[in-house]
Design an enzyme around this catalytic site. Structure first.
Site, PDB file in Angstrom:
ATOM      1  N   MET A 192      -2.414  -0.401  -9.708  1.00 56.96           N
ATOM      2  CA  MET A 192      -2.879   0.194  -9.765  1.00 56.96           C
ATOM      3  C   MET A 192      -2.741   1.969  -9.384  1.00 56.96           C
ATOM      4  O   MET A 192      -3.210   2.910  -9.622  1.00 56.96           O
ATOM      5  CB  MET A 192      -4.683   0.620 -10.530  1.00 56.96           C
ATOM      6  CG  MET A 192      -5.093  -0.761 -11.212  1.00 56.96           C
ATOM      7  SD  MET A 192      -6.283  -0.556 -11.903  1.00 56.96           S
ATOM      8  CE  MET A 192      -7.164  -0.499 -10.886  1.00 56.96           C
ATOM      9  N   TYR A 221      -1.111   4.117  -5.804  1.00 58.93           N
ATOM     10  CA  TYR A 221      -2.190   4.682  -4.881  1.00 58.93           C
ATOM     11  C   TYR A 221      -1.853   3.300  -3.818  1.00 58.93           C
ATOM     12  O   TYR A 221      -2.366   3.074  -3.105  1.00 58.93           O
ATOM     13  CB  TYR A 221      -3.586   4.769  -5.100  1.00 58.93           C
ATOM     14  CG  TYR A 221      -3.681   6.047  -3.833  1.00 58.93           C
ATOM     15  CD1 TYR A 221      -3.995   7.169  -4.870  1.00 58.93           C
ATOM     16  CD2 TYR A 221      -4.454   5.794  -2.302  1.00 58.93           C
ATOM     17  CE1 TYR A 221      -3.711   8.652  -3.376  1.00 58.93           C
ATOM     18  CE2 TYR A 221      -5.232   6.956  -1.775  1.00 58.93           C
ATOM     19  CZ  TYR A 221      -4.667   8.011  -2.324  1.00 58.93           C
ATOM     20  OH  TYR A 221      -5.462   8.916  -1.315  1.00 58.93           O
ATOM     21  N   HIS A 225      -0.210   1.136  -0.599  1.00 57.87           N
ATOM     22  CA  HIS A 225      -0.892   0.980  -0.070  1.00 57.87           C
ATOM     23  C   HIS A 225      -0.050   0.351   1.013  1.00 57.87           C
ATOM     24  O   HIS A 225       0.681  -0.585   0.474  1.00 57.87           O
ATOM     25  CB  HIS A 225      -1.983   0.689   0.652  1.00 57.87           C
ATOM     26  CG  HIS A 225      -2.827  -0.618   0.217  1.00 57.87           C
ATOM     27  ND1 HIS A 225      -2.850  -1.675  -0.503  1.00 57.87           N
ATOM     28  CD2 HIS A 225      -4.281  -0.640  -0.715  1.00 57.87           C
ATOM     29  CE1 HIS A 225      -3.174  -2.487  -0.676  1.00 57.87           C
ATOM     30  NE2 HIS A 225      -3.886  -1.672  -1.192  1.00 57.87           N
ATOM     31  N   GLY A 263      -0.184  -3.477   1.776  1.00 53.98           N
ATOM     32  CA  GLY A 263      -0.885  -4.399   1.194  1.00 53.98           C
ATOM     33  C   GLY A 263       0.217  -4.427  -0.371  1.00 53.98           C
ATOM     34  O   GLY A 263       1.023  -5.848  -0.928  1.00 53.98           O
ATOM     35  N   HIS A 264      -0.113  -3.828  -1.483  1.00 58.66           N
ATOM     36  CA  HIS A 264       1.083  -3.275  -2.092  1.00 58.66           C
ATOM     37  C   HIS A 264       2.609  -3.024  -2.371  1.00 58.66           C
ATOM     38  O   HIS A 264       3.180  -4.408  -2.305  1.00 58.66           O
ATOM     39  CB  HIS A 264       1.119  -2.195  -2.872  1.00 58.66           C
ATOM     40  CG  HIS A 264      -0.681  -1.838  -3.501  1.00 58.66           C
ATOM     41  ND1 HIS A 264      -0.897  -1.041  -2.800  1.00 58.66           N
ATOM     42  CD2 HIS A 264      -0.809  -2.107  -5.077  1.00 58.66           C
ATOM     43  CE1 HIS A 264      -2.121  -0.768  -3.907  1.00 58.66           C
ATOM     44  NE2 HIS A 264      -2.268  -1.502  -4.741  1.00 58.66           N
ATOM     45  N   LYS A 268      -6.019 -11.012  -2.436  1.00 62.98           N
ATOM     46  CA  LYS A 268      -7.779 -10.451  -2.197  1.00 62.98           C
ATOM     47  C   LYS A 268      -7.856 -10.324  -3.492  1.00 62.98           C
ATOM     48  O   LYS A 268      -9.675 -10.496  -3.628  1.00 62.98           O
ATOM     49  CB  LYS A 268      -7.552  -8.737  -1.348  1.00 62.98           C
ATOM     50  CG  LYS A 268      -8.137  -7.588  -1.293  1.00 62.98           C
ATOM     51  CD  LYS A 268      -7.786  -6.905  -1.398  1.00 62.98           C
ATOM     52  CE  LYS A 268      -7.434  -5.394  -2.522  1.00 62.98           C
ATOM     53  NZ  LYS A 268      -8.556  -5.261  -2.803  1.00 62.98           N
ATOM     54  N   VAL A 294      -3.715  -8.850   3.268  1.00 61.56           N
ATOM     55  CA  VAL A 294      -3.028  -7.517   4.107  1.00 61.56           C
ATOM     56  C   VAL A 294      -4.719  -6.872   4.462  1.00 61.56           C
ATOM     57  O   VAL A 294      -5.198  -6.346   3.985  1.00 61.56           O
ATOM     58  CB  VAL A 294      -1.721  -5.816   4.169  1.00 61.56           C
ATOM     59  CG1 VAL A 294      -1.819  -6.027   5.228  1.00 61.56           C
ATOM     60  CG2 VAL A 294      -0.803  -7.204   3.679  1.00 61.56           C
ATOM     61  N   ARG A 298      -9.643   2.153  -2.514  1.00 61.96           N
ATOM     62  CA  ARG A 298     -10.386   2.246  -2.959  1.00 61.96           C
ATOM     63  C   ARG A 298     -11.247   2.738  -1.479  1.00 61.96           C
ATOM     64  O   ARG A 298     -12.289   3.519  -1.585  1.00 61.96           O
ATOM     65  CB  ARG A 298     -11.737   1.236  -3.642  1.00 61.96           C
ATOM     66  CG  ARG A 298     -11.316   1.542  -4.770  1.00 61.96           C
ATOM     67  CD  ARG A 298     -12.832   0.605  -5.565  1.00 61.96           C
ATOM     68  NE  ARG A 298     -12.718   0.624  -6.602  1.00 61.96           N
ATOM     69  CZ  ARG A 298     -11.769  -0.459  -7.720  1.00 61.96           C
ATOM     70  NH1 ARG A 298     -11.943  -1.702  -7.044  1.00 61.96           N
ATOM     71  NH2 ARG A 298     -12.168  -0.201  -9.321  1.00 61.96           N
TER      72      ARG A 298
END
Ligand code: AMP
Length: 293
Positions: A30, A32, A34, A36-37, A149, A176, A187
């Protein structure tokens, strides 16, 4: 790296790769983005000839009183971040490209989509499963990458692919975290500095739960209360749900045996709903006594 906002030209570009015998990995997000993505992207790039990252804040997975409008978006900075990675295509469609007509067909998993977070967010997983199906049909990937996650989401996608015979390998990527343990999430930027400082309580509480399970505790209620007391000791954390389930099926567990379990937590910090999870398993007897296996 090429950006597409429309389905047809992306399909045309991907068809050429498929005809050339190249494999395609997709990372649905989605936005934004970071670290982790980006871990999912790295993994996809390592395992496939071509990588597609999708960026779409999917309205149908947000309830009427949820944070669709407040969900953070920054496509320019997402593209800048992805430019450092071997990504071939970014698919960032406007809402009317994905939902150009009222939908009549949906993918709904029962009961998996109605339990746990599905109970807190009715309709959420129907929106997720439906949009992921649409993205799979658009990209037709060999592999798709999802984070642990969002553990229930991962379980649902795996089950959906199995039940509907979708020829796609689902690859799970470990969560991560920030150095203090907080799971990275788009978020997190909406947390106040006070809430950000204490949001680590979720990871610490899960650490404790993992230890109790590893130590051989068989009663789920005992594990859950060890986790709960830690979270409830933090006044800024508003615990929404805490569960212990079978890690493969998300079935309820009466007694912890040899199968791994997963601890699932959701908590609000101010307006922001955070989730975290931890897979835990009893240590084998030889590991507990320090014997060689
Ligand atoms: P989202 O943009 O939040 O929908 O997430 C897109 C994908 O990235 C999902 O498969 C998430 O599970 C995954 N993801 C989000 N946060 C993390 C994280 N901290 N570590 C690993 N994967 C993550």
């Amino acid at each position: 790296m090429q950006l597409f906002e429309r389905i047809a030209p992306l399909r045309a570009a991907l068809k050429a790769h498929r005809l050339a015998g190249e494999t395609i990995g997709v990372v649905p997000t989605m936005g934004y983005l970071h670290a982790g993505h980006l871990k999912l992207v790295e993994r996809a790039a390592a395992e496939n000839d071509r990588v597609v990252v999708t960026i779409f804040v999917n309205p149908t997975q947000f309830g009427p009183n949820e944070d669709l409008d407040a969900y953070p978006r920054d496509i320019e900075s997402d593209l800048a971040r992805l430019a450092d990675f071997p990504v071939d295509y970014v698919f960032a469609p406007p809402v009317d490209e994905m939902y150009g007509r009222p939908m009549q067909a949906f993918v709904d998993l029962k009961p998996l989509g109605d339990i746990l977070i599905g109970e807190l967010r009715p309709g959420h997983f129907r929106g997720v499963a439906t949009v992921v199906t649409k993205l799979f049909n658009i990209v037709q990937p060999d592999r798709a990458y999802f984070g642990e996650k969002d553990y229930q989401q991962l379980t649902i996608i795996r089950r959906m692919v199995a039940d509907l015979e979708m020829p796609i390998e689902i690859v799970a990527v470990p969560t991560v975290r920030e150095t203090d343990g907080l799971a990275l999430s788009s978020r997190n930027v909406r947390l106040s500095s006070e809430d950000r400082a204490v949001a680590t309580v979720l990871a610490s509480a899960l650490d404790e739960g993992e230890k109790v399970v590893a130590g051989g505790e068989r009663d789920p209620a005992t594990v859950l209360s060890a986790v709960r007391v830690i979270i409830e000791a933090e006044p800024r954390a508003d615990l929404q749900s805490l569960d212990l389930r079978d890690a493969a099926t998300l079935d309820a567990v009466d007694r912890i045996g040899d199968r791994p379990v997963v601890l699932l937590v959701t908590a609000r910090f101010g307006e922001v709903l955070l989730i975290d999870q931890r897979v835990a398993a009893r240590k084998s007897r030889s590991a507990q006594t320090g014997e060689c296996a």
